[in-house]
Design a protein around this motif. Structure first.
Motif, short mmCIF file in Angstrom:
data_model
loop_
_atom_site.label_atom_id
_atom_site.label_comp_id
_atom_site.label_asym_id
_atom_site.label_seq_id
_atom_site.Cartn_x
_atom_site.Cartn_y
_atom_site.Cartn_z
N PHE A 1 0.75 -0.94 0.44
CA PHE A 1 0.16 -0.08 0.09
C PHE A 1 0.72 1.02 -0.17
O PHE A 1 1.81 1.47 0.38
CB PHE A 1 -0.53 -0.20 1.54
N SER A 2 0.32 1.56 -0.32
CA SER A 2 1.02 3.40 -0.96
C SER A 2 0.30 4.00 0.77
O SER A 2 -0.06 3.94 1.11
CB SER A 2 0.63 4.53 -1.42
N ASP A 3 1.95 5.08 0.88
CA ASP A 3 1.40 5.63 2.36
C ASP A 3 0.64 6.73 2.22
O ASP A 3 0.02 6.74 3.13
CB ASP A 3 2.96 6.49 2.32
N LYS A 4 0.38 6.72 1.30
CA LYS A 4 -1.27 7.89 1.05
C LYS A 4 -2.24 6.76 1.27
O LYS A 4 -3.03 7.03 2.56
CB LYS A 4 -1.09 8.25 -0.38
N THR A 5 -1.83 5.31 0.89
CA THR A 5 -3.50 5.08 2.13
C THR A 5 -3.69 4.19 3.15
O THR A 5 -4.04 4.33 3.73
CB THR A 5 -3.58 3.59 0.44
N LEU B 1 -6.56 -5.86 9.34
CA LEU B 1 -7.35 -5.78 9.78
C LEU B 1 -7.11 -6.07 11.41
O LEU B 1 -7.43 -5.32 12.70
CB LEU B 1 -9.55 -6.29 8.90
N ASP B 2 -6.92 -7.07 11.66
CA ASP B 2 -6.28 -7.59 12.89
C ASP B 2 -5.53 -6.73 12.90
O ASP B 2 -5.47 -6.57 14.87
CB ASP B 2 -5.71 -8.66 12.47
N VAL B 3 -4.29 -6.11 13.04
CA VAL B 3 -3.13 -4.87 13.43
C VAL B 3 -4.46 -3.69 13.34
O VAL B 3 -3.90 -3.20 15.18
CB VAL B 3 -2.72 -4.85 12.61
N LEU B 4 -4.85 -3.71 12.69
CA LEU B 4 -6.39 -2.64 13.92
C LEU B 4 -6.88 -2.82 14.88
O LEU B 4 -6.89 -1.78 15.58
CB LEU B 4 -6.98 -1.75 12.26
N GLN B 5 -7.40 -4.29 14.74
CA GLN B 5 -8.57 -4.27 16.05
C GLN B 5 -7.41 -3.75 17.09
O GLN B 5 -7.35 -3.86 17.97
CB GLN B 5 -8.73 -5.32 15.91
N ALA B 6 -6.37 -4.78 16.51
CA ALA B 6 -4.84 -5.01 18.07
C ALA B 6 -4.70 -3.08 18.26
O ALA B 6 -5.01 -3.41 19.61
CB ALA B 6 -3.36 -5.90 17.73
N GLY C 1 -5.08 4.47 8.44
CA GLY C 1 -4.72 4.77 10.24
C GLY C 1 -6.16 5.71 10.15
O GLY C 1 -6.26 5.74 11.29
N SER C 2 -6.50 6.85 9.72
CA SER C 2 -7.34 7.45 9.56
C SER C 2 -9.06 6.83 10.13
O SER C 2 -9.80 7.42 11.09
CB SER C 2 -7.10 9.08 8.59
N ALA C 3 -8.76 6.03 8.99
CA ALA C 3 -10.53 5.58 9.25
C ALA C 3 -10.65 4.80 9.69
O ALA C 3 -11.82 4.17 10.42
CB ALA C 3 -11.07 5.10 7.40
N MET C 4 -9.40 3.90 10.18
CA MET C 4 -9.97 2.42 11.16
C MET C 4 -10.49 2.49 11.05
O MET C 4 -11.57 1.40 11.49
CB MET C 4 -9.45 3.12 12.57
N PRO C 5 -10.92 1.30 9.47
CA PRO C 5 -11.95 0.10 9.29
C PRO C 5 -11.88 -0.82 10.20
O PRO C 5 -10.94 -1.38 10.81
CB PRO C 5 -11.59 -0.08 7.65
N GLN C 6 -13.03 -1.56 10.03
CA GLN C 6 -13.39 -2.69 11.13
C GLN C 6 -14.28 -3.54 10.48
O GLN C 6 -14.21 -4.75 10.78
CB GLN C 6 -14.13 -2.54 12.68
N SER C 7 -14.17 -3.42 8.97
CA SER C 7 -14.13 -4.94 8.41
C SER C 7 -13.69 -4.63 7.00
O SER C 7 -13.46 -3.56 7.07
CB SER C 7 -16.21 -4.36 7.92
N LEU C 8 -14.17 -5.61 6.50
CA LEU C 8 -13.15 -5.94 5.16
C LEU C 8 -14.17 -4.60 4.08
O LEU C 8 -13.50 -4.22 3.01
CB LEU C 8 -13.31 -7.21 4.13
N ASP C 9 -15.35 -4.34 4.12
CA ASP C 9 -15.56 -3.65 3.12
C ASP C 9 -15.92 -2.41 3.69
O ASP C 9 -15.35 -1.11 3.35
CB ASP C 9 -17.11 -3.68 3.80
N GLU C 10 -15.42 -1.90 4.98
CA GLU C 10 -14.77 -0.26 4.92
C GLU C 10 -13.78 -0.04 5.08
O GLU C 10 -13.43 0.82 4.10
CB GLU C 10 -14.78 -0.68 6.83
N LEU C 11 -12.70 -1.10 4.63
CA LEU C 11 -10.99 -1.40 4.56
C LEU C 11 -11.12 -1.04 2.81
O LEU C 11 -10.54 -0.03 2.29
CB LEU C 11 -10.66 -2.20 4.62
N MET C 12 -12.45 -2.08 2.18
CA MET C 12 -12.48 -1.72 1.43
C MET C 12 -12.85 0.25 0.13
O MET C 12 -12.78 0.23 -0.58
CB MET C 12 -13.92 -2.20 0.33
N ALA C 13 -13.52 0.44 1.25
CA ALA C 13 -14.40 1.85 1.16
C ALA C 13 -13.14 3.46 0.86
O ALA C 13 -12.90 3.78 0.32
CB ALA C 13 -14.98 1.92 2.04
#
Length: 61
Positions: A13-17, A51-56, A22-34
């Protein structure tokens, strides 16, 4: 992950992505896809790992 796959980090993933994730902190694959910069192929390959890292991170906060 990049080192293990012998890839430059921006190929995951690019730094921008990464900042957007990190800003969005998605909690599902659908949210990450957005998040801009996350396509279906990267979601399939890396989505659950991220997602596992974000949840941790959220659990520690």
């Amino acid at each position: 992950m990049a080192e293990q796959q012998h890839l430059p980090p921006y190929m995951i993933f690019s730094d921008k992505t990464l900042k957007a994730i990190g800003s969005a902190m998605p909690q599902s694959l659908d949210e990450l896809m957005a998040v801009k910069g996350v396509g279906q192929a990267k979601l399939d390959k890396y989505g659950q790992i991220f997602l596992d890292v974000l949840q941790a991170i959220k659990a520690k906060a």
